[in-house]
Design a protein around this motif. Sequence first.
Motif, PDB file in Angstrom:
ATOM      1  N   ILE A  47       0.833  -1.206   0.000  1.00 19.41           N
ATOM      2  CA  ILE A  47       0.000   0.000   0.000  1.00 19.41           C
ATOM      3  C   ILE A  47       0.864   1.252   0.000  1.00 19.41           C
ATOM      4  CG2 ILE A  47      -1.701   1.332   1.311  1.00 19.41           C
ATOM      5  CD1 ILE A  47      -2.731  -1.421   2.372  1.00 19.41           C
ATOM      6  N   GLY A  48       1.899   1.249   0.802  1.00 15.29           N
ATOM      7  CA  GLY A  48       2.759   2.423   0.904  1.00 15.29           C
ATOM      8  C   GLY A  48       3.909   2.161   1.843  1.00 15.29           C
ATOM      9  N   ASP A  49       4.707   3.195   2.056  1.00 11.40           N
ATOM     10  CA  ASP A  49       5.835   3.039   2.966  1.00 11.40           C
ATOM     11  C   ASP A  49       5.988   4.259   3.855  1.00 11.40           C
ATOM     12  OD1 ASP A  49       7.100   4.958   1.326  1.00 11.40           O
ATOM     13  OD2 ASP A  49       8.210   3.459   0.226  1.00 11.40           O
ATOM     14  N   VAL A  50       6.710   4.055   4.915  1.00 12.56           N
ATOM     15  CA  VAL A  50       7.010   5.133   5.852  1.00 12.56           C
ATOM     16  C   VAL A  50       8.470   4.990   6.259  1.00 12.56           C
ATOM     17  CG1 VAL A  50       6.164   3.842   7.880  1.00 12.56           C
ATOM     18  CG2 VAL A  50       6.307   6.319   7.984  1.00 12.56           C
ATOM     19  N   ASP A  51       9.188   6.113   6.190  1.00  8.49           N
ATOM     20  CA  ASP A  51      10.568   6.173   6.658  1.00  8.49           C
ATOM     21  C   ASP A  51      10.569   6.868   8.004  1.00  8.49           C
ATOM     22  OD1 ASP A  51      12.150   4.942   4.687  1.00  8.49           O
ATOM     23  OD2 ASP A  51      12.005   6.706   3.409  1.00  8.49           O
ATOM     24  N   LEU A  52      11.220   6.253   8.972  1.00  6.79           N
ATOM     25  CA  LEU A  52      11.360   6.823  10.298  1.00  6.79           C
ATOM     26  C   LEU A  52      12.823   7.189  10.502  1.00  6.79           C
ATOM     27  CD1 LEU A  52      10.422   7.526  13.142  1.00  6.79           C
ATOM     28  CD2 LEU A  52      10.718   5.109  13.742  1.00  6.79           C
ATOM     29  N   GLY A  60       8.587  10.351   6.940  1.00 10.33           N
ATOM     30  CA  GLY A  60       8.166  10.572   5.565  1.00 10.33           C
ATOM     31  C   GLY A  60       7.321   9.387   5.148  1.00 10.33           C
ATOM     32  N   TYR A  61       6.212   9.637   4.513  1.00 12.59           N
ATOM     33  CA  TYR A  61       5.322   8.531   4.146  1.00 12.59           C
ATOM     34  C   TYR A  61       4.847   8.705   2.709  1.00 12.59           C
ATOM     35  CZ  TYR A  61       1.936  12.102   5.331  1.00 12.59           C
ATOM     36  OH  TYR A  61       1.241  13.281   5.379  1.00 12.59           O
ATOM     37  N   ASN A  62       4.378   7.617   2.148  1.00 11.85           N
ATOM     38  CA  ASN A  62       3.962   7.602   0.755  1.00 11.85           C
ATOM     39  C   ASN A  62       2.927   6.504   0.564  1.00 11.85           C
ATOM     40  OD1 ASN A  62       4.194   8.108  -2.122  1.00 11.85           O
ATOM     41  ND2 ASN A  62       5.312   6.188  -2.195  1.00 11.85           N
ATOM     42  N   VAL A  63       1.892   6.804  -0.193  1.00 15.60           N
ATOM     43  CA  VAL A  63       0.879   5.806  -0.543  1.00 15.60           C
ATOM     44  C   VAL A  63       0.888   5.670  -2.059  1.00 15.60           C
ATOM     45  CG1 VAL A  63      -1.602   5.265  -0.537  1.00 15.60           C
ATOM     46  CG2 VAL A  63      -0.537   6.314   1.476  1.00 15.60           C
ATOM     47  N   ARG A  64       0.838   4.433  -2.536  1.00 10.00           N
ATOM     48  CA  ARG A  64       0.866   4.224  -3.986  1.00 10.00           C
ATOM     49  C   ARG A  64      -0.325   4.932  -4.633  1.00 10.00           C
ATOM     50  NH1 ARG A  64       0.377  -2.122  -4.997  1.00 10.00           N
ATOM     51  NH2 ARG A  64       0.372  -1.490  -7.174  1.00 10.00           N
ATOM     52  N   PRO A  65      -0.134   5.480  -5.817  1.00 11.34           N
ATOM     53  CA  PRO A  65      -1.173   6.302  -6.452  1.00 11.34           C
ATOM     54  C   PRO A  65      -2.551   5.648  -6.555  1.00 11.34           C
ATOM     55  CG  PRO A  65       0.895   6.592  -7.590  1.00 11.34           C
ATOM     56  CD  PRO A  65       1.110   5.497  -6.577  1.00 11.34           C
ATOM     57  N   SER A  66      -2.621   4.362  -6.885  1.00  8.54           N
ATOM     58  CA  SER A  66      -3.932   3.724  -7.075  1.00  8.54           C
ATOM     59  C   SER A  66      -4.703   3.518  -5.781  1.00  8.54           C
ATOM     60  CB  SER A  66      -3.763   2.379  -7.788  1.00  8.54           C
ATOM     61  OG  SER A  66      -3.030   1.477  -6.977  1.00  8.54           O
ATOM     62  N   LEU A  67      -4.058   3.720  -4.637  1.00 11.16           N
ATOM     63  CA  LEU A  67      -4.725   3.489  -3.356  1.00 11.16           C
ATOM     64  C   LEU A  67      -4.856   4.754  -2.509  1.00 11.16           C
ATOM     65  CD1 LEU A  67      -3.219   0.003  -2.405  1.00 11.16           C
ATOM     66  CD2 LEU A  67      -5.449   0.522  -3.407  1.00 11.16           C
ATOM     67  N   ARG A  68      -4.645   5.897  -3.106  1.00 11.79           N
ATOM     68  CA  ARG A  68      -4.797   7.152  -2.382  1.00 11.79           C
ATOM     69  C   ARG A  68      -6.273   7.470  -2.160  1.00 11.79           C
ATOM     70  NH1 ARG A  68      -0.350  10.072  -5.992  1.00 11.79           N
ATOM     71  NH2 ARG A  68       1.478   9.158  -5.000  1.00 11.79           N
ATOM     72  N   ARG A  69      -6.515   8.362  -1.215  1.00  7.11           N
ATOM     73  CA  ARG A  69      -7.868   8.846  -0.866  1.00  7.11           C
ATOM     74  C   ARG A  69      -8.749   7.735  -0.285  1.00  7.11           C
ATOM     75  NH1 ARG A  69      -8.944  13.832  -2.409  1.00  7.11           N
ATOM     76  NH2 ARG A  69      -7.910  14.873  -4.115  1.00  7.11           N
ATOM     77  N   ARG A  70      -8.113   6.817   0.428  1.00  8.74           N
ATOM     78  CA  ARG A  70      -8.862   5.739   1.079  1.00  8.74           C
ATOM     79  C   ARG A  70      -8.548   5.652   2.576  1.00  8.74           C
ATOM     80  NH1 ARG A  70      -8.657   0.800  -3.319  1.00  8.74           N
ATOM     81  NH2 ARG A  70      -8.950   2.105  -5.139  1.00  8.74           N
ATOM     82  N   GLY A  71      -7.847   6.656   3.099  1.00  9.73           N
ATOM     83  CA  GLY A  71      -7.501   6.675   4.514  1.00  9.73           C
ATOM     84  C   GLY A  71      -6.162   6.041   4.835  1.00  9.73           C
ATOM     85  N   ASP A 129       1.581  23.292  -0.823  1.00 10.08           N
ATOM     86  CA  ASP A 129       0.448  23.040  -1.720  1.00 10.08           C
ATOM     87  C   ASP A 129      -0.058  21.598  -1.675  1.00 10.08           C
ATOM     88  OD1 ASP A 129       2.585  21.845  -3.015  1.00 10.08           O
ATOM     89  OD2 ASP A 129       2.332  22.944  -4.903  1.00 10.08           O
ATOM     90  N   ASN A 130       0.506  20.787  -0.788  1.00  4.30           N
ATOM     91  CA  ASN A 130       0.060  19.398  -0.646  1.00  4.30           C
ATOM     92  C   ASN A 130      -1.004  19.334   0.458  1.00  4.30           C
ATOM     93  OD1 ASN A 130      -0.275  16.646  -0.330  1.00  4.30           O
ATOM     94  ND2 ASN A 130       1.907  16.186  -0.525  1.00  4.30           N
ATOM     95  N   ILE A 131      -2.190  19.742   0.103  1.00  3.26           N
ATOM     96  CA  ILE A 131      -3.283  19.850   1.078  1.00  3.26           C
ATOM     97  C   ILE A 131      -3.632  18.482   1.665  1.00  3.26           C
ATOM     98  CG2 ILE A 131      -5.680  20.589   1.413  1.00  3.26           C
ATOM     99  CD1 ILE A 131      -3.524  22.825   0.856  1.00  3.26           C
ATOM    100  N   GLY A 132      -3.598  17.430   0.860  1.00  3.39           N
ATOM    101  CA  GLY A 132      -3.891  16.085   1.355  1.00  3.39           C
ATOM    102  C   GLY A 132      -2.939  15.684   2.469  1.00  3.39           C
TER     103      GLY A 132
END
Length: 174
Positions: A78-83, A99-110, A138-141
Amino acid sequence: MKQTQPFLTRPQARYKDSFIEAVCEHIREKRAVVWHPEILRTRFQEYLRVIEQMETDPLAGYVPATRFWLVGASDCFIGDVDLRHYLNESLRRFGGHIGYNVRPSLRRRGYGTLICRLGIEEARKRGIGDILITCDDDNIGSAKIIEANGGVLRDRIDNGRGVLTRRYWIRAAC
């Protein structure tokens, strides 16, 4: 069929195919990637060793960091997080502890809110008190994700990158 709740794990070969699919999604989004899918397909164990090495012996200019992957049903990356274990001057300006990241196809799902929360929990386990998380102005999300996890905006600074950086702090519990 039982739905698996997403969970954090250390990067593992069993999630290789799903991870590479996510990297391809980022490329289609015109995002820069460090490890190209063709290299990952043939040298995945090397990639895993580099990620592990970053915990104790990071490259010059970097701080020790632990990477986790958020994985869901059917071993879906789904994504990754760097600590980052501590901050250097560069990370104080942009990057922070998490720093965190969610793969594009699974964004906007919490998943962004979840992965950020789980990253904060991992930081607490490692004894990190006040946690800095940053995002582009500008990254409101991302700003909403950080705020949903208790982030309080400290300031917006110019990093010479063409967009201001929001710096949020999540204070340690008293």
